[in-house]
Design a protein around this motif. Structure first.
Motif, PDB file in Angstrom:
ATOM      1  N   UNK A   1       1.028  -1.102   0.131  1.00 55.11           N
ATOM      2  CA  UNK A   1      -0.020   0.084  -0.203  1.00 55.11           C
ATOM      3  C   UNK A   1       1.074   1.455   0.103  1.00 55.11           C
ATOM      4  N   UNK A   2       1.864   1.120   0.387  1.00 56.79           N
ATOM      5  CA  UNK A   2       2.520   2.434   0.654  1.00 56.79           C
ATOM      6  C   UNK A   2       3.828   2.603  -0.198  1.00 56.79           C
ATOM      7  N   UNK A   3       3.841   1.641  -1.268  1.00 62.57           N
ATOM      8  CA  UNK A   3       5.314   1.234  -1.730  1.00 62.57           C
ATOM      9  C   UNK A   3       4.105   2.165  -3.038  1.00 62.57           C
ATOM     10  N   UNK A   4       4.999   3.090  -3.963  1.00 60.64           N
ATOM     11  CA  UNK A   4       4.960   3.721  -5.465  1.00 60.64           C
ATOM     12  C   UNK A   4       5.639   3.018  -6.932  1.00 60.64           C
ATOM     13  N   UNK A   5       6.863   2.143  -6.157  1.00 55.46           N
ATOM     14  CA  UNK A   5       7.788   1.698  -7.347  1.00 55.46           C
ATOM     15  C   UNK A   5       6.779   0.340  -7.823  1.00 55.46           C
ATOM     16  N   UNK A   6       7.403   0.190  -8.473  1.00 56.55           N
ATOM     17  CA  UNK A   6       6.982  -1.521  -9.458  1.00 56.55           C
ATOM     18  C   UNK A   6       7.215  -2.575  -8.711  1.00 56.55           C
ATOM     19  N   UNK A   7       8.557  -2.343  -8.859  1.00 54.64           N
ATOM     20  CA  UNK A   7       9.444  -3.636  -8.201  1.00 54.64           C
ATOM     21  C   UNK A   7       9.727  -3.764  -6.644  1.00 54.64           C
ATOM     22  N   UNK A   8       9.234  -4.616  -6.362  1.00 52.64           N
ATOM     23  CA  UNK A   8       9.429  -5.173  -4.419  1.00 52.64           C
ATOM     24  C   UNK A   8      10.653  -5.589  -3.396  1.00 52.64           C
ATOM     25  N   UNK A   9      11.709  -4.996  -3.034  1.00 53.64           N
ATOM     26  CA  UNK A   9      12.430  -6.110  -1.838  1.00 53.64           C
ATOM     27  C   UNK A   9      11.965  -5.876  -0.484  1.00 53.64           C
ATOM     28  N   UNK A  10      11.653  -7.518  -0.559  1.00 53.13           N
ATOM     29  CA  UNK A  10      12.162  -7.912   0.733  1.00 53.13           C
ATOM     30  C   UNK A  10      13.635  -8.549   1.541  1.00 53.13           C
ATOM     31  N   UNK A  11      13.929  -7.853   2.583  1.00 51.27           N
ATOM     32  CA  UNK A  11      15.545  -8.588   2.979  1.00 51.27           C
ATOM     33  C   UNK A  11      15.063  -8.129   4.583  1.00 51.27           C
ATOM     34  N   UNK A  12      16.038  -8.735   5.087  1.00 56.04           N
ATOM     35  CA  UNK A  12      16.142  -8.912   6.609  1.00 56.04           C
ATOM     36  C   UNK A  12      17.136  -6.912   6.925  1.00 56.04           C
ATOM     37  N   UNK A  13      16.294  -6.688   7.480  1.00 52.88           N
ATOM     38  CA  UNK A  13      17.230  -5.159   8.904  1.00 52.88           C
ATOM     39  C   UNK A  13      19.319  -6.001   9.052  1.00 52.88           C
TER      40      UNK A  13
ATOM     41  N   UNK B   1       9.337 -12.567 -12.495  1.00 53.78           N
ATOM     42  CA  UNK B   1      10.210 -13.579 -11.587  1.00 53.78           C
ATOM     43  C   UNK B   1      10.175 -13.101  -9.920  1.00 53.78           C
ATOM     44  N   UNK B   2      10.799 -14.467  -9.900  1.00 51.53           N
ATOM     45  CA  UNK B   2      11.566 -13.895  -7.864  1.00 51.53           C
ATOM     46  C   UNK B   2      13.235 -14.112  -7.869  1.00 51.53           C
ATOM     47  N   UNK B   3      13.314 -13.058  -7.334  1.00 51.10           N
ATOM     48  CA  UNK B   3      14.899 -13.381  -7.252  1.00 51.10           C
ATOM     49  C   UNK B   3      15.274 -13.437  -5.567  1.00 51.10           C
ATOM     50  N   UNK B   4      15.597 -15.190  -5.553  1.00 57.49           N
ATOM     51  CA  UNK B   4      15.923 -14.586  -4.704  1.00 57.49           C
ATOM     52  C   UNK B   4      18.347 -14.475  -4.347  1.00 57.49           C
ATOM     53  N   UNK B   5      18.294 -14.461  -3.095  1.00 57.74           N
ATOM     54  CA  UNK B   5      19.871 -15.078  -2.748  1.00 57.74           C
ATOM     55  C   UNK B   5      19.718 -15.328  -1.150  1.00 57.74           C
ATOM     56  N   UNK B   6      20.755 -16.091  -0.714  1.00 56.33           N
ATOM     57  CA  UNK B   6      21.171 -16.616   0.057  1.00 56.33           C
ATOM     58  C   UNK B   6      21.927 -15.757   1.028  1.00 56.33           C
ATOM     59  N   UNK B   7      22.216 -16.000   2.215  1.00 58.15           N
ATOM     60  CA  UNK B   7      22.955 -14.805   3.272  1.00 58.15           C
ATOM     61  C   UNK B   7      24.374 -15.432   2.986  1.00 58.15           C
ATOM     62  N   UNK B   8      25.098 -14.875   3.255  1.00 56.61           N
ATOM     63  CA  UNK B   8      26.746 -14.926   3.289  1.00 56.61           C
ATOM     64  C   UNK B   8      27.082 -14.588   4.943  1.00 56.61           C
ATOM     65  N   UNK B   9      27.413 -15.308   6.072  1.00 55.03           N
ATOM     66  CA  UNK B   9      27.314 -15.077   7.425  1.00 55.03           C
ATOM     67  C   UNK B   9      29.225 -14.893   7.067  1.00 55.03           C
TER      68      UNK B   9
ATOM     69  N   UNK C   1      17.807 -17.888   3.309  1.00 53.56           N
ATOM     70  CA  UNK C   1      17.558 -16.972   2.533  1.00 53.56           C
ATOM     71  C   UNK C   1      16.408 -15.980   3.278  1.00 53.56           C
ATOM     72  N   UNK C   2      17.056 -14.524   2.793  1.00 56.12           N
ATOM     73  CA  UNK C   2      17.136 -12.746   3.938  1.00 56.12           C
ATOM     74  C   UNK C   2      16.830 -12.292   2.729  1.00 56.12           C
ATOM     75  N   UNK C   3      16.481 -12.447   1.118  1.00 57.42           N
ATOM     76  CA  UNK C   3      16.338 -11.455   0.035  1.00 57.42           C
ATOM     77  C   UNK C   3      15.735 -11.617  -1.159  1.00 57.42           C
ATOM     78  N   UNK C   4      14.373 -11.310  -0.636  1.00 57.81           N
ATOM     79  CA  UNK C   4      13.355 -11.463  -2.104  1.00 57.81           C
ATOM     80  C   UNK C   4      13.073 -10.446  -3.111  1.00 57.81           C
ATOM     81  N   UNK C   5      12.838 -10.042  -4.282  1.00 56.73           N
ATOM     82  CA  UNK C   5      13.058  -9.082  -4.716  1.00 56.73           C
ATOM     83  C   UNK C   5      11.608  -9.939  -6.000  1.00 56.73           C
ATOM     84  N   UNK C   6      10.552  -9.186  -6.517  1.00 59.07           N
ATOM     85  CA  UNK C   6      10.038  -9.571  -7.148  1.00 59.07           C
ATOM     86  C   UNK C   6       8.718  -8.386  -7.656  1.00 59.07           C
ATOM     87  N   UNK C   7       8.484  -8.568  -8.428  1.00 60.34           N
ATOM     88  CA  UNK C   7       6.866  -7.343  -9.562  1.00 60.34           C
ATOM     89  C   UNK C   7       6.392  -7.316  -8.427  1.00 60.34           C
ATOM     90  N   UNK C   8       5.702  -5.802  -7.675  1.00 63.03           N
ATOM     91  CA  UNK C   8       4.589  -5.840  -7.580  1.00 63.03           C
ATOM     92  C   UNK C   8       3.449  -7.065  -7.516  1.00 63.03           C
TER      93      UNK C   8
END
Length: 173
Positions: free
Chosen positions: A29-41, A63-71, A108-115
């Protein structure tokens, strides 16, 4: 140039962890952009995030982009005004990480996708950060025949090692 909006009022579990469905609904609801990224803080993204994102956007419409975290243990303040900071993080995070030997299912701490990825979907009331929602995201992409791109080999998502003592609703080892 990023514009960040902090949404404070999100439905949470008894431990204070946000529910994914409420978090995403309010975020979309708050986002105005076409793509969304969910990422841990606790994740630090390096410049290879944008270059990877642009490669994906130029090749795929959905698409759905994911990435594993590197500790990485970080025990000092990072100065991103110094160019060596990025190379330090990338080299040290990747030094001990082996993609092919990583048997963890849920780092997996990152997801990028079209809204539109979550259009016409009822998100179950998963508690964010507890693992199962990761599988649901990937299943949702599979069900919609949307490519899931694991960008771990080319995208550096550095996870700052820390204690998980604050998690009260699960056992973390």
């Amino acid at each position: 140039n990023f514009k960040v909006k902090w949404i404070r009022e999100v439905k949470t579990s008894y431990t204070g962890a946000p529910y994914l469905d409420d978090m995403i609904e309010k975020g979309l609801d708050a986002a105005k952009n076409e793509f969304i990224c969910i990422i841990n803080g606790d994740i630090i993204l390096l410049p290879d995030f944008m270059s990877t994102f642009l490669l994906v956007v130029n090749k795929y419409t959905r698409f759905l982009v994911t990435s594993r975290r590197l500790d990485l243990k970080i025990d000092h303040i990072l100065n991103f005004d110094v160019p060596e900071t990025v190379s330090y993080l990338k080299e040290n995070a990747r030094k001990t990480y082996s993609y092919h030997n990583d048997k963890r299912l849920l780092p997996i701490d990152l997801f990028v996708f079209h809204r539109d990825f979550l259009l016409d979907v009822k998100i179950p009331p998963f508690v964010y950060g507890r693992g199962i929602f990761v599988r649901w995201f990937i299943y949702n992409a599979y069900r919609k025949r949307i490519p899931v791109i694991d960008a771990t080999p080319v995208l550096t998502a550095v996870h700052q090692l820390h204690s998980h003592d604050y998690i009260k609703d699960t056992v973390v080892k």
